[in-house]
Scaffold this motif. Structure first.
Motif, mmCIF file in Angstrom:
data_model
loop_
_atom_site.group_PDB
_atom_site.id
_atom_site.type_symbol
_atom_site.label_atom_id
_atom_site.label_comp_id
_atom_site.label_asym_id
_atom_site.label_seq_id
_atom_site.Cartn_x
_atom_site.Cartn_y
_atom_site.Cartn_z
ATOM 1 N N THR A 153 5.126 27.588 -65.488
ATOM 2 C CA THR A 153 5.950 27.333 -64.309
ATOM 3 C C THR A 153 6.681 26.007 -64.388
ATOM 4 O O THR A 153 7.784 25.866 -63.834
ATOM 5 C CB THR A 153 5.075 27.379 -63.046
ATOM 6 O OG1 THR A 153 4.408 28.639 -62.988
ATOM 7 C CG2 THR A 153 5.902 27.200 -61.783
ATOM 8 N N ILE A 154 6.095 25.016 -65.060
ATOM 9 C CA ILE A 154 6.701 23.685 -65.061
ATOM 10 C C ILE A 154 8.095 23.697 -65.673
ATOM 11 O O ILE A 154 8.975 22.923 -65.278
ATOM 12 C CB ILE A 154 5.789 22.671 -65.799
ATOM 13 C CG1 ILE A 154 6.249 21.232 -65.535
ATOM 14 C CG2 ILE A 154 5.755 22.949 -67.293
ATOM 15 C CD1 ILE A 154 6.190 20.814 -64.112
ATOM 16 N N GLU A 214 13.648 14.069 -65.822
ATOM 17 C CA GLU A 214 12.794 13.955 -67.002
ATOM 18 C C GLU A 214 11.758 15.058 -66.978
ATOM 19 O O GLU A 214 11.443 15.617 -65.923
ATOM 20 C CB GLU A 214 12.123 12.579 -67.042
ATOM 21 C CG GLU A 214 11.344 12.234 -65.781
ATOM 22 C CD GLU A 214 10.798 10.831 -65.807
ATOM 23 O OE1 GLU A 214 11.047 10.125 -66.792
ATOM 24 O OE2 GLU A 214 10.092 10.449 -64.847
ATOM 25 N N GLY A 215 11.230 15.352 -68.150
ATOM 26 C CA GLY A 215 10.256 16.422 -68.279
ATOM 27 C C GLY A 215 10.601 17.316 -69.458
ATOM 28 O O GLY A 215 11.741 17.343 -69.937
ATOM 29 N N LEU A 216 9.615 18.058 -69.930
ATOM 30 C CA LEU A 216 9.845 18.950 -71.060
ATOM 31 C C LEU A 216 10.791 20.083 -70.684
ATOM 32 O O LEU A 216 11.539 20.578 -71.537
ATOM 33 C CB LEU A 216 8.507 19.518 -71.548
ATOM 34 C CG LEU A 216 7.551 18.486 -72.164
ATOM 35 C CD1 LEU A 216 6.202 19.105 -72.465
ATOM 36 C CD2 LEU A 216 8.156 17.876 -73.428
ATOM 37 N N ARG A 254 3.244 16.131 -63.073
ATOM 38 C CA ARG A 254 3.510 17.201 -62.110
ATOM 39 C C ARG A 254 2.488 18.325 -62.217
ATOM 40 O O ARG A 254 2.025 18.863 -61.210
ATOM 41 C CB ARG A 254 4.922 17.749 -62.337
ATOM 42 C CG ARG A 254 6.022 16.761 -61.982
ATOM 43 C CD ARG A 254 7.352 17.164 -62.550
ATOM 44 N NE ARG A 254 8.390 16.172 -62.233
ATOM 45 C CZ ARG A 254 9.402 15.872 -63.032
ATOM 46 N NH1 ARG A 254 9.521 16.488 -64.211
ATOM 47 N NH2 ARG A 254 10.296 14.973 -62.682
ATOM 48 N N ILE A 255 2.133 18.680 -63.454
ATOM 49 C CA ILE A 255 1.140 19.734 -63.646
ATOM 50 C C ILE A 255 -0.202 19.310 -63.064
ATOM 51 O O ILE A 255 -0.874 20.091 -62.366
ATOM 52 C CB ILE A 255 0.994 20.076 -65.143
ATOM 53 C CG1 ILE A 255 2.247 20.801 -65.646
ATOM 54 C CG2 ILE A 255 -0.240 20.927 -65.388
ATOM 55 C CD1 ILE A 255 2.246 21.041 -67.143
ATOM 56 N N GLU A 277 8.060 9.848 -72.254
ATOM 57 C CA GLU A 277 8.449 9.868 -70.843
ATOM 58 C C GLU A 277 8.512 11.294 -70.319
ATOM 59 O O GLU A 277 8.034 11.587 -69.212
ATOM 60 C CB GLU A 277 9.802 9.175 -70.664
ATOM 61 C CG GLU A 277 9.772 7.668 -70.875
ATOM 62 C CD GLU A 277 11.160 7.051 -70.766
ATOM 63 O OE1 GLU A 277 12.119 7.816 -70.480
ATOM 64 O OE2 GLU A 277 11.285 5.827 -70.965
ATOM 65 N N ASN A 278 9.092 12.196 -71.119
ATOM 66 C CA ASN A 278 9.188 13.591 -70.693
ATOM 67 C C ASN A 278 7.818 14.255 -70.648
ATOM 68 O O ASN A 278 7.522 15.038 -69.741
ATOM 69 C CB ASN A 278 10.111 14.361 -71.645
ATOM 70 C CG ASN A 278 11.562 13.973 -71.485
ATOM 71 O OD1 ASN A 278 12.059 13.809 -70.376
ATOM 72 N ND2 ASN A 278 12.268 13.809 -72.595
#
Length: 276
Positions: free
Chosen positions: A214-215, A225-227, A87-88, A79-80
């Motif tokens: 940047t992410i 959520e996200g790395l 987004r990227i 999920e992350n």
């Protein structure tokens, strides 16, 4: 009707199969140095974390791998990863879609270059991290602010490399097209644009690396959520193994994207080299 001996038909096919097999072996062999490099890296990591540092703040690769398996089992890791990649991808391709035509215009028309180049040079020296506050003010804390930051970090690199590609087109190609009676549009479509493709891909490759950088900062803006969220939560709760999982995932995903762009650059540069 003339009959052809079966051997005469099978032989070229056998030669083609052999050539394809050799090509496949060469392609497979090109990955061997990468595998050796990764194995050496993880071996050095294992030795350092097991025999030199011996700290919970520097977990061994097996500990990180075990944590990654647990996160993958409950689905949170994927999920992350998918959240960050989404987004990227949106920001990167949106920034590239804006940057490529602007770069082509800057490289092709002196007046456009004089008008837009100062803006490009001015804005590209403002780091994307410094634009976080502006992103929140303009777009809030939702997805728009994160995508804006990716677009911002992508667009200027693509513009500059695309403009450089237009300037690097070999003059003899343009003169040859003019002698053959090609119009300005035909020169652009069949000479200029193909010769610029390697530069465009190089700019996109560099911009992709910046997007991954940047992410992490972008997802610290109230993301769920996200790395980048994994990194932030790991810092807040001292989950060091989770921090390393996110770092390894970012590195592997970035490496894969970079290999893809390198393949594209090699393929197009060999065919449309501006110096050819």
């Amino acid at each position: 009707m003339t009959l052809i001996h079966p051997g005469q038909v099978v032989q070229p096919a056998a030669v083609n199969v052999t050539s394809r097999s050799r090509r496949a072996l060469r392609n497979l062999g090109s990955f061997v140095p990468h595998l050796i490099g990764f194995a050496t890296l993880f071996l050095a990591w294992h030795v350092a974390s097991t025999y030199l540092v011996r700290s919970v703040l520097f977990p061994a690769p097996l500990v990180v791998f075990s944590k990654a398996m647990k996160l993958a089992a409950d689905g949170s890791l994927f999920e992350n990863i998918f959240a960050s990649l989404r987004r990227i991808a949106i920001g990167f391709f949106a920034g590239s879609a804006i940057g490529i035509p602007v770069g082509l215009a800057i490289g092709s028309f002196p007046l456009v270059r004089k008008l837009l180049e100062p803006w490009t040079e001015f804005l590209r020296f403002i780091p994307s991290v410094a634009m976080i506050t502006i992103a929140v003010i303009w777009f809030g804390i939702g997805e728009e602010s994160k995508i804006f930051l990716i677009i911002y970090t992508t667009i200027f690199i693509v513009i500059l490399n695309t403009a450089a590609g237009v300037s690097a087109i070999a003059p003899n190609k343009i003169r040859a097209a003019q002698v053959l009676g090609a119009s300005r549009w035909q020169i652009f479509a069949y000479v200029g644009l193909p010769a610029t493709v390697p530069f465009i891909l190089t700019g996109m490759r560099l911009a992709m690396a910046n997007s991954f950088t940047t992410i992490v900062a972008a997802e610290m803006i109230s993301a769920n959520e996200g790395l980048g969220v994994m990194l932030w939560n790991g810092r807040m709760y001292m989950l060091v193994d989770e921090i390393f999982v996110s770092l390894v995932c970012l590195g592997l995903l970035g490496f894969g994207a970079d290999r893809l762009f390198r393949w594209g650059i090699f393929r197009f540069a060999r065919r449309f080299s501006p110096a050819a």
